[in-house]
Scaffold this motif. Structure first.
Motif, PDB file in Angstrom:
ATOM      1  N   CYS A 198       9.538  -0.043   9.751  1.00  0.00           N
ATOM      2  CA  CYS A 198       8.244   0.471  10.362  1.00  0.00           C
ATOM      3  C   CYS A 198       7.576  -0.835  11.025  1.00  0.00           C
ATOM      4  N   ASP A 199       6.694  -0.592  11.925  1.00  0.00           N
ATOM      5  CA  ASP A 199       5.956  -1.484  12.771  1.00  0.00           C
ATOM      6  C   ASP A 199       4.965  -2.013  12.181  1.00  0.00           C
ATOM      7  N   ILE A 200       4.500  -3.200  12.366  1.00  0.00           N
ATOM      8  CA  ILE A 200       3.519  -4.012  11.439  1.00  0.00           C
ATOM      9  C   ILE A 200       2.056  -3.401  11.925  1.00  0.00           C
ATOM     10  N   ASN A 201       2.155  -2.731  13.202  1.00  0.00           N
ATOM     11  CA  ASN A 201       0.724  -2.082  13.302  1.00  0.00           C
ATOM     12  C   ASN A 201       0.549  -0.811  12.373  1.00  0.00           C
ATOM     13  N   LEU A 202       1.610   0.076  12.264  1.00  0.00           N
ATOM     14  CA  LEU A 202       1.539   0.962  11.321  1.00  0.00           C
ATOM     15  C   LEU A 202       1.131   0.431   9.773  1.00  0.00           C
ATOM     16  N   ALA A 203       1.828  -0.527   9.331  1.00  0.00           N
ATOM     17  CA  ALA A 203       1.544  -1.183   8.010  1.00  0.00           C
ATOM     18  C   ALA A 203      -0.027  -1.595   8.105  1.00  0.00           C
ATOM     19  N   THR A 204      -0.567  -2.192   8.998  1.00  0.00           N
ATOM     20  CA  THR A 204      -1.849  -2.584   8.836  1.00  0.00           C
ATOM     21  C   THR A 204      -2.922  -1.442   9.006  1.00  0.00           C
ATOM     22  N   GLN A 205      -2.475  -0.337   9.584  1.00  0.00           N
ATOM     23  CA  GLN A 205      -3.357   0.843   9.802  1.00  0.00           C
ATOM     24  C   GLN A 205      -3.334   1.515   8.431  1.00  0.00           C
ATOM     25  N   LEU A 206      -2.165   1.571   7.728  1.00  0.00           N
ATOM     26  CA  LEU A 206      -2.192   2.429   6.330  1.00  0.00           C
ATOM     27  C   LEU A 206      -3.055   1.453   5.476  1.00  0.00           C
ATOM     28  N   ILE A 207      -2.906   0.112   5.479  1.00  0.00           N
ATOM     29  CA  ILE A 207      -3.672  -0.500   4.398  1.00  0.00           C
ATOM     30  C   ILE A 207      -5.111  -0.479   4.732  1.00  0.00           C
ATOM     31  N   VAL A 208      -5.683  -0.679   5.891  1.00  0.00           N
ATOM     32  CA  VAL A 208      -7.058  -0.399   6.419  1.00  0.00           C
ATOM     33  C   VAL A 208      -7.533   0.933   6.029  1.00  0.00           C
ATOM     34  N   ASP A 209      -6.827   1.893   6.469  1.00  0.00           N
ATOM     35  CA  ASP A 209      -7.365   3.353   6.550  1.00  0.00           C
ATOM     36  C   ASP A 209      -7.546   4.116   5.010  1.00  0.00           C
ATOM     37  N   ASN A 210      -6.400   3.209   4.108  1.00  0.00           N
ATOM     38  CA  ASN A 210      -6.657   3.749   2.807  1.00  0.00           C
ATOM     39  C   ASN A 210      -7.235   2.766   1.732  1.00  0.00           C
ATOM     40  N   ASN A 211      -7.723   1.820   2.355  1.00  0.00           N
ATOM     41  CA  ASN A 211      -8.578   0.826   1.310  1.00  0.00           C
ATOM     42  C   ASN A 211      -7.523   0.226   0.424  1.00  0.00           C
ATOM     43  N   ILE A 212      -6.393  -0.108   0.700  1.00  0.00           N
ATOM     44  CA  ILE A 212      -5.453  -0.685  -0.512  1.00  0.00           C
ATOM     45  C   ILE A 212      -4.980  -2.075  -0.090  1.00  0.00           C
ATOM     46  N   GLY A 213      -4.200  -2.540  -1.064  1.00  0.00           N
ATOM     47  CA  GLY A 213      -4.005  -4.132  -0.894  1.00  0.00           C
ATOM     48  C   GLY A 213      -2.495  -4.275  -0.698  1.00  0.00           C
ATOM     49  N   CYS A 214      -1.683  -3.325  -0.802  1.00  0.00           N
ATOM     50  CA  CYS A 214      -0.278  -3.455  -0.454  1.00  0.00           C
ATOM     51  C   CYS A 214       0.265  -2.079  -0.521  1.00  0.00           C
ATOM     52  N   LEU A 215       1.702  -2.356   0.191  1.00  0.00           N
ATOM     53  CA  LEU A 215       2.563  -1.317   0.545  1.00  0.00           C
ATOM     54  C   LEU A 215       3.752  -1.385  -0.085  1.00  0.00           C
ATOM     55  N   PRO A 216       4.467  -0.657  -0.844  1.00  0.00           N
ATOM     56  CA  PRO A 216       5.697  -0.941  -1.307  1.00  0.00           C
ATOM     57  C   PRO A 216       6.694  -0.522  -0.040  1.00  0.00           C
ATOM     58  N   VAL A 217       7.627  -1.169   0.036  1.00  0.00           N
ATOM     59  CA  VAL A 217       8.724  -1.079   0.900  1.00  0.00           C
ATOM     60  C   VAL A 217       9.790  -0.432   0.410  1.00  0.00           C
ATOM     61  N   LEU A 218      10.014   1.067   0.685  1.00  0.00           N
ATOM     62  CA  LEU A 218      11.310   1.581   0.254  1.00  0.00           C
ATOM     63  C   LEU A 218      12.446   1.908   1.087  1.00  0.00           C
ATOM     64  N   GLU A 219      13.539   1.580   0.694  1.00  0.00           N
ATOM     65  CA  GLU A 219      14.785   2.143   1.459  1.00  0.00           C
ATOM     66  C   GLU A 219      15.596   3.154   0.746  1.00  0.00           C
ATOM     67  N   ASN A 220      15.765   4.357   1.185  1.00  0.00           N
ATOM     68  CA  ASN A 220      16.621   5.467   0.336  1.00  0.00           C
ATOM     69  C   ASN A 220      15.985   5.437  -0.950  1.00  0.00           C
ATOM     70  N   ASN A 221      14.812   5.473  -1.102  1.00  0.00           N
ATOM     71  CA  ASN A 221      13.970   5.854  -2.579  1.00  0.00           C
ATOM     72  C   ASN A 221      14.193   4.297  -3.391  1.00  0.00           C
ATOM     73  N   HIS A 222      14.675   3.440  -2.823  1.00  0.00           N
ATOM     74  CA  HIS A 222      14.876   1.939  -3.675  1.00  0.00           C
ATOM     75  C   HIS A 222      13.773   0.921  -3.163  1.00  0.00           C
ATOM     76  N   ILE A 223      13.463   0.300  -4.014  1.00  0.00           N
ATOM     77  CA  ILE A 223      12.282  -0.847  -3.656  1.00  0.00           C
ATOM     78  C   ILE A 223      12.954  -1.879  -3.229  1.00  0.00           C
ATOM     79  N   VAL A 224      12.746  -2.156  -1.945  1.00  0.00           N
ATOM     80  CA  VAL A 224      13.266  -3.580  -1.216  1.00  0.00           C
ATOM     81  C   VAL A 224      12.074  -4.607  -0.956  1.00  0.00           C
ATOM     82  N   GLY A 225      10.835  -4.337  -1.131  1.00  0.00           N
ATOM     83  CA  GLY A 225      10.032  -5.299  -0.840  1.00  0.00           C
ATOM     84  C   GLY A 225       8.649  -4.735  -1.023  1.00  0.00           C
TER      85      GLY A 225
END
Length: 128
Positions: free
Chosen positions: A87-114
């Motif tokens: 996913c694009d860095i702008n989408l990540a930024t938008q999700l964090i700002v719009d949802n007032n959260i501090g982080c986004l878990p990164v999942l690939e095929n329902n597995h945590i990758v970062g």
């Protein structure tokens, strides 16, 4: 994205989270179930708000230290918003700002990758 992620289980006690937070410089633990699927996030802020403010002070009583016996699932944020690795860095930024959260878990095929935090995004924008 940070690929070295520390996880904790839903039924672990907050005393384990305290041990982890006392020895690391990050502020988010990803919470997993018995099948290693992401179920929530325990932020340092959520953790601190669940504890008695008297822990570690001269006023500490047994009832204060008992707050460390709470289970992670009682305190964590449930159903975290996640993002895919491509996913694009702008989408990540938008999700964090719009949802007032501090982080986004990164999942690939329902597995945590970062995990991506607001600090990671700020560093990326600063370097660009």
């Amino acid at each position: 994205m940070i690929t070295r992620v520390v996880t904790i289980e839903m039924d672990d006690r907050l005393s384990l989270a305290k041990e982890i937070f006392d020895n690391v410089s990050f502020h988010h633990l990803l919470v997993i179930d018995e099948d290693n699927h992401l179920t929530g996030i325990l932020s340092h802020r959520d953790f601190l708000s669940a504890l008695s403010p008297n822990i570690g002070t001269a006023a500490e009583l047994i009832r204060d230290t008992e707050t460390l016996q709470k289970r992670v699932h009682q305190v964590m944020s449930h159903n975290p918003i996640t993002i895919a690795p491509h996913c694009d860095i702008n989408l990540a930024t938008q999700l964090i700002v719009d949802n007032n959260i501090g982080c986004l878990p990164v999942l690939e095929n329902n597995h945590i990758v970062g995990i991506i935090t607001w600090k990671d995004l700020l560093k990326a924008y600063y370097r660009a």
